[in-house]
Design a protein around this motif. Structure first.
Motif, short mmCIF file in Angstrom:
data_model
loop_
_atom_site.label_atom_id
_atom_site.label_comp_id
_atom_site.label_asym_id
_atom_site.label_seq_id
_atom_site.Cartn_x
_atom_site.Cartn_y
_atom_site.Cartn_z
N ASN A 158 44.47 34.13 43.80
CA ASN A 158 44.65 33.07 42.80
C ASN A 158 45.80 33.41 41.86
N ALA A 159 46.57 32.41 41.49
CA ALA A 159 47.60 32.60 40.47
C ALA A 159 46.93 32.86 39.12
N ARG A 203 46.16 29.67 31.30
CA ARG A 203 47.45 28.98 31.24
C ARG A 203 47.88 28.79 29.78
N ASP A 204 49.11 29.17 29.49
CA ASP A 204 49.71 29.06 28.15
C ASP A 204 49.10 30.02 27.13
N VAL A 205 48.30 30.96 27.59
CA VAL A 205 47.75 31.99 26.70
C VAL A 205 48.59 33.25 26.86
N PRO A 229 40.03 29.66 41.24
CA PRO A 229 39.39 28.63 42.06
C PRO A 229 38.73 29.18 43.32
N SER A 230 39.25 30.27 43.85
CA SER A 230 38.70 30.82 45.10
C SER A 230 38.24 32.26 44.93
N PRO A 253 56.60 42.55 38.51
CA PRO A 253 57.41 42.48 39.74
C PRO A 253 56.63 42.00 40.95
N GLY A 254 57.17 41.01 41.62
CA GLY A 254 56.55 40.48 42.81
C GLY A 254 55.37 39.57 42.56
N ARG A 255 55.04 39.33 41.32
CA ARG A 255 53.84 38.56 40.98
C ARG A 255 54.12 37.46 39.97
N GLY A 256 54.94 37.74 38.97
CA GLY A 256 55.10 36.81 37.87
C GLY A 256 54.04 37.07 36.83
#
Length: 297
Positions: A158-159, A203-205, A229-230, A253-256
């Motif tokens: 999950n992102a 998100r946005d935190v 979500p998963s 790195p590699g993830r964001g």
């Protein structure tokens, strides 16, 4: 050098330098952020933080009334940061298929005139990863210390921005924006933007924040949960880990976007405030555990 342990479909990778957690996955699904072999751990990923976590303001503290001047390891802010062992070569004490134990001795040095031996064990079982810290006073005087670690738990594939975060923390500490050390006492999170007692979207935190008052559940463990979500991941800890630093870098790195959930036995600058420091007498020791449990759906 990196060292691997395996249990069934679970695998973890540990570094000899610093004894840090480099990777943890189950069935090839990552439950911690990782980085390449031989690379410097980004953003302190997986670091072990002994004999103090976080920052010591001005790199100074007092032991039995004597001023101690630590190395200024964070020159931009004038602080000493993250203890004394994360760049040391640790000795492997035992390494079997599903567990590994390492140790290193903290020698008397500028700013730290006492000798401690610190140990760490990583073990895998059907529930996930368990990490056990030990601190042994091999010196000749009572010694205060703190323990922390710097894992980046990951809710599988999950992102980070699609996840929610729930913390067991009931208080938060504000930091001086220039030095990143406390500028006031811990205050309740209730009614503030820092209240994660109920899961909230990430998100946005944006956080680089010490939280305290971490309450154990009925089973006696402190639990912080990252859910996507998963599936998700839980970071649990013994009650001595009353504090947790949460950090949300935007460019791992590699993830964001990533998130560090860092269990700590004491807050930033505890060598000066004395808050929740642990004291070991000569010949005595302390041990504490934390771990990562995947949540599969």
């Amino acid at each position: 050098m990196s060292l691997e342990i395996v249990h069934g479909a679970a695998k973890a990778v540990i570094t000899e330098t610093g004894a840090g957690l480099q990777a943890f996955e189950v069935d090839g699904v990552p439950f911690s952020e990782t980085y390449g072999y031989g690379e410097t751990p980004p953003f302190g990923s997986g670091a072990v933080l002994v004999p103090w976590p976080n920052r010591t303001a001005g790199a100074q503290w007092h032991l039995n009334g004597e001023l101690q001047q630590l190395d200024v390891s964070e020159p931009a802010r004038g602080n000493a940061i993250h203890g004394l062992v994360r760049r040391l070569q640790w000795t492997v004490v035992e390494h079997v298929a599903s567990s590994i134990s390492l140790e290193v001795e903290i020698e008397p040095q500028a700013g730290w005139p006492v000798r401690l031996r610190t140990t760490i064990s990583y073990s895998l079982d059907d529930t996930g990863l368990t990490v056990t810290h030990g601190v042994y006073n091999v010196g000749d005087r009572a010694t205060p210390f703190g323990v922390g670690t710097h894992p980046y738990p990951r809710a599988g594939n999950n992102a980070t921005d699609d996840c929610t975060l729930r913390l067991a923390a009931t208080t938060v500490v504000s930091l001086d924006s220039a030095r990143m050390v406390p500028d006031g006492p811990a205050v309740p999170v209730a009614g503030t933007e820092y209240d994660f007692l109920t899961a909230r979207p990430l998100r946005d935190v944006h956080l680089d924040t010490p939280f305290g008052g971490c309450l154990p559940g009925e089973d006696g463990l402190v639990r912080h949960v990252l859910t996507g979500p998963s599936g998700g991941v839980e970071l649990w800890a013994d009650p001595d880990f009353k504090w947790v630093q949460v950090f949300t870098p935007g460019e791992f790195p590699g993830r964001g976007r990533a998130i560090a959930i860092e269990p700590m036995t004491c807050p930033p600058d505890a060598l000066n405030s004395g808050i929740d420091l642990i004291v070991v007498e000569p010949g005595q020791s302390w041990a504490g555990r934390w771990g990562i449990t995947p949540i599969r759906t």
